[in-house]
Design a protein around this motif. Structure first.
Motif, PDB file in Angstrom:
ATOM      1  N   ASP A 158      21.159  25.451   8.538  1.00 39.54           N
ATOM      2  CA  ASP A 158      21.933  26.014   7.432  1.00 39.54           C
ATOM      3  C   ASP A 158      21.144  26.016   6.131  1.00 39.54           C
ATOM      4  O   ASP A 158      21.728  26.110   5.066  1.00 39.54           O
ATOM      5  CB  ASP A 158      23.215  25.193   7.234  1.00 39.54           C
ATOM      6  CG  ASP A 158      24.433  25.901   7.809  1.00 39.54           C
ATOM      7  OD1 ASP A 158      24.271  27.052   8.242  1.00 39.54           O
ATOM      8  OD2 ASP A 158      25.515  25.303   7.839  1.00 39.54           O
ATOM      9  N   ARG A 159      19.828  25.912   6.207  1.00 38.00           N
ATOM     10  CA  ARG A 159      19.038  25.768   4.989  1.00 38.00           C
ATOM     11  C   ARG A 159      17.823  26.686   4.975  1.00 38.00           C
ATOM     12  O   ARG A 159      17.314  27.110   6.013  1.00 38.00           O
ATOM     13  CB  ARG A 159      18.600  24.324   4.792  1.00 38.00           C
ATOM     14  CG  ARG A 159      17.612  23.810   5.821  1.00 38.00           C
ATOM     15  CD  ARG A 159      17.182  22.375   5.508  1.00 38.00           C
ATOM     16  NE  ARG A 159      18.301  21.446   5.580  1.00 38.00           N
ATOM     17  CZ  ARG A 159      18.536  20.506   4.664  1.00 38.00           C
ATOM     18  NH1 ARG A 159      17.752  20.393   3.617  1.00 38.00           N
ATOM     19  NH2 ARG A 159      19.549  19.689   4.807  1.00 38.00           N
ATOM     20  N   VAL A 160      17.362  26.975   3.756  1.00 44.13           N
ATOM     21  CA  VAL A 160      16.126  27.726   3.543  1.00 44.13           C
ATOM     22  C   VAL A 160      14.974  26.735   3.639  1.00 44.13           C
ATOM     23  O   VAL A 160      14.939  25.751   2.896  1.00 44.13           O
ATOM     24  CB  VAL A 160      16.125  28.411   2.156  1.00 44.13           C
ATOM     25  CG1 VAL A 160      14.839  29.196   1.947  1.00 44.13           C
ATOM     26  CG2 VAL A 160      17.332  29.321   2.000  1.00 44.13           C
ATOM     27  N   SER A 161      14.051  26.961   4.531  1.00 41.14           N
ATOM     28  CA  SER A 161      12.975  25.992   4.758  1.00 41.14           C
ATOM     29  C   SER A 161      11.741  26.339   3.940  1.00 41.14           C
ATOM     30  O   SER A 161      11.546  27.476   3.505  1.00 41.14           O
ATOM     31  CB  SER A 161      12.606  25.946   6.243  1.00 41.14           C
ATOM     32  OG  SER A 161      11.944  27.134   6.620  1.00 41.14           O
ATOM     33  N   CYS A 183      19.556  28.453  -2.596  1.00 43.05           N
ATOM     34  CA  CYS A 183      19.130  27.476  -1.587  1.00 43.05           C
ATOM     35  C   CYS A 183      20.248  26.535  -1.159  1.00 43.05           C
ATOM     36  O   CYS A 183      19.993  25.568  -0.437  1.00 43.05           O
ATOM     37  CB  CYS A 183      17.943  26.664  -2.121  1.00 43.05           C
ATOM     38  SG  CYS A 183      16.402  27.589  -2.193  1.00 43.05           S
ATOM     39  N   ARG A 184      21.470  26.794  -1.589  1.00 38.08           N
ATOM     40  CA  ARG A 184      22.581  25.963  -1.113  1.00 38.08           C
ATOM     41  C   ARG A 184      22.731  26.130   0.392  1.00 38.08           C
ATOM     42  O   ARG A 184      22.388  27.171   0.965  1.00 38.08           O
ATOM     43  CB  ARG A 184      23.890  26.364  -1.800  1.00 38.08           C
ATOM     44  CG  ARG A 184      23.948  26.001  -3.260  1.00 38.08           C
ATOM     45  CD  ARG A 184      25.336  26.195  -3.840  1.00 38.08           C
ATOM     46  NE  ARG A 184      26.237  25.123  -3.418  1.00 38.08           N
ATOM     47  CZ  ARG A 184      27.415  24.898  -3.966  1.00 38.08           C
ATOM     48  NH1 ARG A 184      27.859  25.677  -4.939  1.00 38.08           N
ATOM     49  NH2 ARG A 184      28.175  23.916  -3.543  1.00 38.08           N
ATOM     50  N   GLN A 229      28.152  26.288   2.796  1.00 37.36           N
ATOM     51  CA  GLN A 229      28.905  26.197   1.556  1.00 37.36           C
ATOM     52  C   GLN A 229      29.116  27.576   0.957  1.00 37.36           C
ATOM     53  O   GLN A 229      28.218  28.422   0.995  1.00 37.36           O
ATOM     54  CB  GLN A 229      28.177  25.278   0.558  1.00 37.36           C
ATOM     55  CG  GLN A 229      27.974  23.859   1.064  1.00 37.36           C
ATOM     56  CD  GLN A 229      27.145  23.025   0.105  1.00 37.36           C
ATOM     57  OE1 GLN A 229      26.622  23.518  -0.878  1.00 37.36           O
ATOM     58  NE2 GLN A 229      27.020  21.739   0.409  1.00 37.36           N
ATOM     59  N   ARG A 230      30.282  27.806   0.382  1.00 33.81           N
ATOM     60  CA  ARG A 230      30.613  29.100  -0.202  1.00 33.81           C
ATOM     61  C   ARG A 230      30.087  29.184  -1.636  1.00 33.81           C
ATOM     62  O   ARG A 230      30.198  28.235  -2.405  1.00 33.81           O
ATOM     63  CB  ARG A 230      32.125  29.307  -0.186  1.00 33.81           C
ATOM     64  CG  ARG A 230      32.575  30.687  -0.695  1.00 33.81           C
ATOM     65  CD  ARG A 230      34.090  30.780  -0.702  1.00 33.81           C
ATOM     66  NE  ARG A 230      34.624  30.689   0.646  1.00 33.81           N
ATOM     67  CZ  ARG A 230      34.773  31.742   1.450  1.00 33.81           C
ATOM     68  NH1 ARG A 230      34.421  32.947   1.031  1.00 33.81           N
ATOM     69  NH2 ARG A 230      35.279  31.586   2.654  1.00 33.81           N
ATOM     70  N   LYS A 236      22.468  34.756   8.406  1.00 33.34           N
ATOM     71  CA  LYS A 236      22.639  34.112   7.114  1.00 33.34           C
ATOM     72  C   LYS A 236      21.498  34.455   6.164  1.00 33.34           C
ATOM     73  O   LYS A 236      20.356  34.105   6.419  1.00 33.34           O
ATOM     74  CB  LYS A 236      22.708  32.598   7.311  1.00 33.34           C
ATOM     75  CG  LYS A 236      23.839  32.151   8.240  1.00 33.34           C
ATOM     76  CD  LYS A 236      23.718  30.674   8.561  1.00 33.34           C
ATOM     77  CE  LYS A 236      24.821  30.227   9.513  1.00 33.34           C
ATOM     78  NZ  LYS A 236      24.677  28.816   9.907  1.00 33.34           N
ATOM     79  N   GLU A 237      21.823  35.128   5.079  1.00 37.90           N
ATOM     80  CA  GLU A 237      20.812  35.444   4.078  1.00 37.90           C
ATOM     81  C   GLU A 237      21.478  35.747   2.745  1.00 37.90           C
ATOM     82  O   GLU A 237      22.640  36.161   2.676  1.00 37.90           O
ATOM     83  CB  GLU A 237      19.947  36.620   4.521  1.00 37.90           C
ATOM     84  CG  GLU A 237      20.692  37.931   4.657  1.00 37.90           C
ATOM     85  CD  GLU A 237      19.764  39.074   5.023  1.00 37.90           C
ATOM     86  OE1 GLU A 237      20.210  40.217   4.910  1.00 37.90           O
ATOM     87  OE2 GLU A 237      18.612  38.818   5.410  1.00 37.90           O
TER      88      GLU A 237
END
Length: 454
Positions: A266-269, A435-436, A440-441, A233-234
């Motif tokens: 599922d998130r950017v930390s 950063c969503r 989520q699309r 995921k990126e």
């Protein structure tokens, strides 16, 4: 076209002196055990709060360098007209301050502080667009006890002219919108934005008007960005270029560190943020001006965390060290404002807060000289930024976002100055999408063709 009139109303130099009493009284508090704070209210504006430092009874004046500004209200022409509106139901305009003992916050929905006293400062904002007005500077007695002695509260309240250039995107940044300059009811196109996907393997980041690049410029993006190529995921390669009306690029924002989901999430930390490089044209190539980092905060706020720093000119060197000008959090649901305001900072490593501002041109950026050269870089970090610098509106996730950008006049000396802030505003807005949560699309404009096919 002239800038828009704004007024900056500040409350500062707060201090509290407590009378010495032979026996305890309700108005007497002990500084070591009872910290104080105040709540500052101006009509319909959001409530602001600040710590109130104690000073010894023998001192006549507070240390203005410790707590110079406690609260700031930015007033547009519409705000001034609204506040000056006369009504038989409205009394004289006043700034209201309530001083409390105890720590800030609430317990079980009840305020934890105990009211010590209230102060009301009358305001007459007429004429403040043209000149600085001091409404109060000195001590006020508050909280009388049975013997008539009272605590004393010191404050400075003043209004200063703070004209700004105002720009409005006519669409979302990823839709390659036009950008208009706003002055009252008049809007004039000054920039166009081009959103694209930068090939992460291309280190040149060439633009149509910057065809000839010295060999040394080829490593700018690679020196500031991450070379990592991570599976999974990126979001990477986003770029937005700001052009003037002649079609020449005058600023750019390029995503140089991918926004990558942390392992198992599922998130950017915040420990692994994505980043943008804000670029300005110079001698036929791009030169780094600032860097924006963004991430997704954990916890109940679930906000967008960000940090923006200026990158000093190193005369061809590759140093990535910068000076942080803004670091805060925005609500990913409600949105908010990205703000650079050096007047609310107290020096140290914040950079620029103690520098001298160079007077800027009062003409429209669209009519200012085309070449800014290396204005200000040789005097880094002094003579660069002071007071309010810029703000940009940011909408929450899932909402149509057309950023509105305000830039203080002294910080705009040429077209490229204004364009750099516009590019920064676009990068902040796009960071909300970057950063969503990866579950989520994103909208199709933010997805490369290969992602859509996949």
């Amino acid at each position: 076209m002239d800038p828009c009139p704004f007024v900056r109303l500040t409350v500062g130099n707060l201090a509290l002196k407590i009378p010495v009493a032979s026996k305890p009284a309700r108005s007497v508090v002990h500084p070591s055990s009872s910290p104080c704070f105040c709540k500052i209210k101006l009509k319909s504006f959001p409530l602001q709060s600040a710590v109130v430092p104690f000073i010894p009874p023998e001192n006549n004046l507070p240390d203005s360098h410790v707590h110079p500004i406690a609260a700031t209200f930015h007033l547009s022409k519409c705000d001034l007209d609204r506040l000056a509106g006369k009504s038989i139901f409205a009394g004289k305009l006043c700034l209201k301050i309530s001083i409390y003992t105890g720590r800030r916050g609430t317990t079980c929905g009840v305020n934890s502080g105990r009211l010590l006293g209230k102060v009301s400062v009358p305001l007459d904002l007429s004429g403040t667009v043209a000149k600085t007005t001091v409404f109060h500077n000195g001590w006020i007695r508050i909280g009388k006890d049975a013997k008539g002695s009272s605590a004393q509260f010191h404050l400075n309240v003043k209004a200063e002219p703070d004209p700004r250039f105002v720009f409005q995107f006519d669409g979302e940044p990823e839709c390659s919108p036009q950008v208009f300059q706003i002055q009252g009811n008049i809007s004039q196109p000054v920039f166009t934005c081009k959103f694209s996907f930068r090939n992460t393997g291309d280190r040149n980041h060439r633009s149509r008007s910057l065809q000839s690049e010295p060999g040394g410029s080829r490593s700018w993006l690679s020196s500031f960005g991450s070379e990592r190529e991570r599976p999974g995921k990126e979001r990477k390669g986003w770029s937005i270029t700001v052009h003037d009306l002649s079609g020449s690029p005058v600023a750019a924002a390029s995503m140089v560190t991918p926004f990558v989901a942390s392992p198992g999430s599922d998130r950017v930390s915040c420990s692994n943020p994505g980043s943008w490089l804000i670029l300005r044209p110079s001698d036929g190539t791009w030169k780094p001006w600032g860097r924006l980092e963004a991430w997704r905060e954990r916890g109940g706020s679930d906000g967008l965390g960000y940090r923006f720093e200026l990158i000093p000119d190193t005369n061809g060197g590759m140093s990535a060290a910068g000076i942080v000008l803004a670091e805060s959090t925005l609500s990913t649901y409600k949105g908010g404002k990205f703000v650079i305001d050096m007047g609310c900072r107290s020096g140290g490593n914040n950079g620029g807060s103690n520098g001298r501002a160079t007077p800027g041109s009062a003409t429209s950026p669209a009519c200012s000289p085309r070449n800014s050269g290396d204005y200000g870089y040789g005097l880094w970090p002094y003579c660069m930024y002071r007071g309010f610098v810029m703000s940009a509106s940011v909408e929450g996730e899932g909402r149509c976002s057309k950023p509105k950008v305000e830039i203080s006049v002294p910080h705009v000396n040429c077209t490229e100055d204004a364009a750099a802030f516009v590019a920064l505003a676009a990068a902040v807005d796009l960071s909300v999408d970057a950063c969503r949560l990866f579950s989520q699309r994103l909208r199709k404009e933010l997805c490369q063709q290969v992602e859509l096919v996949g």
